[in-house]
Design an enzyme around this catalytic site. Sequence first.
Site, mmCIF file in Angstrom:
data_model
loop_
_atom_site.group_PDB
_atom_site.id
_atom_site.type_symbol
_atom_site.label_atom_id
_atom_site.label_comp_id
_atom_site.label_asym_id
_atom_site.label_seq_id
_atom_site.Cartn_x
_atom_site.Cartn_y
_atom_site.Cartn_z
ATOM 1 N N THR A 1 -12.107 2.417 -6.775
ATOM 2 C CA THR A 1 -12.471 3.012 -8.061
ATOM 3 C C THR A 1 -13.655 3.954 -7.818
ATOM 4 O O THR A 1 -14.808 3.568 -7.982
ATOM 5 C CB THR A 1 -12.848 1.932 -9.102
ATOM 6 O OG1 THR A 1 -13.670 0.937 -8.475
ATOM 7 C CG2 THR A 1 -11.617 1.273 -9.663
ATOM 8 N N ARG B 1 -0.676 3.432 7.095
ATOM 9 C CA ARG B 1 -1.434 2.176 7.056
ATOM 10 C C ARG B 1 -0.496 0.979 7.226
ATOM 11 O O ARG B 1 -0.793 0.054 7.988
ATOM 12 C CB ARG B 1 -2.190 2.091 5.729
ATOM 13 C CG ARG B 1 -2.943 0.784 5.473
ATOM 14 C CD ARG B 1 -4.147 0.642 6.334
ATOM 15 N NE ARG B 1 -5.032 -0.434 5.871
ATOM 16 C CZ ARG B 1 -5.877 -1.074 6.641
ATOM 17 N NH1 ARG B 1 -5.977 -0.757 7.929
ATOM 18 N NH2 ARG B 1 -6.651 -2.020 6.162
ATOM 19 N N CYS C 1 -19.895 1.137 -3.108
ATOM 20 C CA CYS C 1 -20.380 0.271 -4.187
ATOM 21 C C CYS C 1 -21.716 0.724 -4.773
ATOM 22 O O CYS C 1 -21.771 1.192 -5.898
ATOM 23 C CB CYS C 1 -20.510 -1.176 -3.684
ATOM 24 S SG CYS C 1 -18.936 -2.036 -3.493
ATOM 25 N N ARG D 1 -16.882 6.335 3.553
ATOM 26 C CA ARG D 1 -16.762 6.661 2.133
ATOM 27 C C ARG D 1 -18.134 6.866 1.488
ATOM 28 O O ARG D 1 -19.013 6.026 1.591
ATOM 29 C CB ARG D 1 -16.012 5.547 1.387
ATOM 30 C CG ARG D 1 -14.542 5.424 1.747
ATOM 31 C CD ARG D 1 -13.918 4.232 1.070
ATOM 32 N NE ARG D 1 -14.513 2.975 1.526
ATOM 33 C CZ ARG D 1 -14.269 1.793 0.974
ATOM 34 N NH1 ARG D 1 -13.460 1.704 -0.069
ATOM 35 N NH2 ARG D 1 -14.837 0.695 1.454
ATOM 36 N N THR E 1 -13.858 -2.628 -8.830
ATOM 37 C CA THR E 1 -15.053 -2.516 -9.665
ATOM 38 C C THR E 1 -14.798 -1.582 -10.842
ATOM 39 O O THR E 1 -14.344 -0.453 -10.663
ATOM 40 C CB THR E 1 -16.235 -1.985 -8.843
ATOM 41 O OG1 THR E 1 -16.455 -2.878 -7.751
ATOM 42 C CG2 THR E 1 -17.489 -1.903 -9.687
ATOM 43 N N ASP F 1 0.856 -1.179 0.000
ATOM 44 C CA ASP F 1 0.000 0.000 0.000
ATOM 45 C C ASP F 1 0.897 1.235 0.000
ATOM 46 O O ASP F 1 1.971 1.234 0.613
ATOM 47 C CB ASP F 1 -0.915 0.016 1.231
ATOM 48 C CG ASP F 1 -2.129 0.911 1.054
ATOM 49 O OD1 ASP F 1 -3.251 0.380 0.927
ATOM 50 O OD2 ASP F 1 -1.971 2.150 1.048
#
Length: 425
Positions: free
Chosen positions: A85, A36, A260, A331, A120, A31
């Site tokens: 994405t 992180r 999503c 998010r 995605t 990453d």
Amino acid sequence: MKKTITIIGLGYVGLPLAVAFSKKYDVIGFDINNERIKELKKGYDRTLEVSEEELKEAIEKNNIKFTSSLEDIKDANIYIVTVPTPIDSHKNPDLTPLIMASRSVGRVLKRGDIVIYESTVYPGCTEEVCVPELERESGLKFNKDFFVGYSPERINPGDKEHTVTKIKKVTSGSTPEIAKEIDELYSSIIEAGTHLASSIKVAEAAKVIENAQRDINIAFVNELARIFDMLNIDTLDVLEAAGTKWNFLPFRPGLVGGHCIGVDPYYLAYKAKEIGYHPEIILAGRRTNDNMGIFVANKVIKLLIHKGHTIKGSKVLVLGITFKENCPDIRNSRVIDVVNELKDFGVDVDVVDPWADKEEVKREYGFELKDNPDLRDYNGVVLAVSHNEFKDIENELKHIKSNNNNLVIYDIKGFFDKSLVDGRL
């Protein structure tokens, strides 16, 4: 040949996948976020998708390593890309993370390597956008020197029942032989089994319509909620009655956000428009769902007025900012639409959320979360996210309302007792 797997992107999707693969293979988690990486090396996952015990066990057994250096991943032979994405301000696909990840992999790609994408995308993106980046950076030839696959992620953040190995996995590959190899790779860790799609494009399309379908179904019940509101009918009562039929689909109204459902339909719509087709139903569903926060805020304003409150300077407490319950993921949370609309009316808005990270909320949405607010200080309370912790304040709200019937309570999730609230979706 011994398989060494590198997972590119260690968020809600990448980390659980890396830990799952580490039980059978050598895994490197990569990453670009150095903080992180430091946290993961200490056994701490801020997304709460992997327990501290499970993460530390994987590290101690030396089956998984974490790094932000490309030098450390050059010896892997399978690269799995799990970067986000998102969409941009014009609601078009933002492929920047995907392109940058492809370029990074391309710099370490070797003959015989396989690159699998889980992010995605719209149908065709892997071969039309990602593969050229891999070829350009590596100098290698697609389907001769290296190969690709697509296996869409199906992670449901915060869901401790449907975890990565317990959800059936769609797989695909750029040649029949590679497709079979990729399918066997995932089959070795996915308890629920796999489905080998006939092509990469089919796998990409399958992923993007999963969430578009849910989005459209939720948009339908959101539209019903607005109609029934005008008819003074309780939507949840209607859905409960209709749900007694065996084939009625149990969707509920609400705010549609997250990484999503609130994003993927735009990917499909973008590709459709690119080939000359205007997707009416998909975009109509998005418009309906994107406007629900404004609808809720306006309902709260009307309720405040009906109870004699002056709107400018009224105080409203919003319960929850994450995009779903019992999960720290903020998010694309559409709760922010409710907050911003109330503020536009001149309302003083506080937000409390026991799951959300304070610094992340400040960075993403520009306000400070409230600590231990006194419910008696507010003219209105909006239940936006049904965290388990909020059930504990139901009795307190009942007590306050028994002494102050001017308190407005609006329940977006149908979480509180119906007799307590002044309005709900």
